[in-house]
Design an enzyme around this catalytic site. Structure first.
Site, PDB file in Angstrom:
ATOM      1  CG  HIS A   1      -3.673  -2.769   3.125  1.00  0.00           C
ATOM      2  ND1 HIS A   1      -2.809  -3.360   4.655  1.00  0.00           N
ATOM      3  CD2 HIS A   1      -4.020  -2.509   2.409  1.00  0.00           C
ATOM      4  CE1 HIS A   1      -2.172  -1.413   4.052  1.00  0.00           C
ATOM      5  NE2 HIS A   1      -3.239  -0.975   2.746  1.00  0.00           N
TER       6      HIS A   1
ATOM      7  CD  GLU B   1      -0.625  -5.794   5.488  1.00  0.00           C
ATOM      8  OE1 GLU B   1      -1.034  -4.742   5.523  1.00  0.00           O
ATOM      9  OE2 GLU B   1      -0.766  -6.662   3.946  1.00  0.00           O
TER      10      GLU B   1
ATOM     11  CB  CYS C   1      -1.265   0.142   1.110  1.00  0.00           C
ATOM     12  SG  CYS C   1      -2.314   1.228   0.741  1.00  0.00           S
TER      13      CYS C   1
END
Length: 245
Positions: free
Chosen positions: A190, A192, A102
């Site tokens: 993202h 994660e 990001c």
């Protein structure tokens, strides 16, 4: 100083932890460790948004770095952002592995000579399907050509750095992923995040008047339409950071 023993990695934290993420996931560093950490590795955390950086004479100790998301603009001129750009240039000259996520993706683009700015189509919040470029192969990973990922951004890389190549696009963003040489990769989404973090961020964006309630309702609805390909992203990011492809 020489690098000895197990592999060593650093997380460059570009956002302040929230009480929610600390309680549920051990902070943003914990979120990344859950995705990337394996046995016999050392992981160090640097709160770069607070001015905490690895020392120059320690950089050679690291096998790679991960640059996180942030509420700040990657094209901003806050001191820590400028210092991060300088660090990226040093790591690039050393051919050190870096993954940027990001804001991290965007600041990599800036540091390497690209252009970052507000997306002309506004916020992208939810779970989006991106398409991997056909000329990029991940033969050892057995990945599909399309992957779903959580998105939460309104800035984007508008011009790719010279010598970089786009490796994924979406209907919303032209540069969802890029690769620079064999050592740097940026991911706009993202990989994660879990959905609970996304829903928490939607609420926080409303509280800070970044988005309106009507937009948030749509964002929540979109968040439930798809599931992120968490395992595939774990495989892709771990492979790039530790082995390359």
């Amino acid at each position: 100083m020489e690098k000895i023993g197990c592999k060593r990695f650093g997380v460059l934290l570009c956002a302040e932890d929230s009480e929610y993420v600390i309680k549920m996931h051990g902070g943003y560093s914990g979120v990344f460790l859950k995705m990337l950490e394996e046995e016999n590795e050392t992981w160090d955390m640097y709160k770069v948004s607070c001015g905490e950086f690895p020392k120059d004479d320690e950089l050679s100790l690291y096998d790679g770095f991960v640059i996180t998301g942030s509420c700040n603009d990657a094209y901003g001129n806050e001191k820590w952002i400028c210092d991060l750009v300088t660090l990226i240039k040093k790591l690039n000259s050393m051919q050190t592995k870096i993954i940027g996520v990001c804001f991290g993706h965007q600041v990599l683009g800036r540091a390497l000579g690209g252009k970052v700015g507000r997306s002309p189509t506004g916020w992208d919040i939810g779970v989006r399907t991106i398409t991997l470029s056909s000329h990029i192969s991940f033969p050892s990973l057995d990945l599909p050509t399309k992957l779903s990922i959580i998105e939460c951004h309104r800035d984007e890389i508008q011009e790719l750095p010279a010598k970089a190549e786009v490796i994924a696009r979406s209907d919303k963003t032209g540069i969802e992923m890029f690769k620079y040489g064999d050592h740097i990769m940026g991911i706009q989404g993202h990989p994660e995040y879990s959905k609970d973090i996304l829903l928490f961020l939607i609420d926080r964006l409303i509280q800070r008047n970044f988005i309106k309630e009507a937009f948030a309702i749509g964002a929540r609805e979109r968040a439930h339409l798809l599931e992120p390909d968490t395992n595939a992203w774990k495989k892709l990011c771990t492979s790039f950071l530790k082995n390359g492809f």
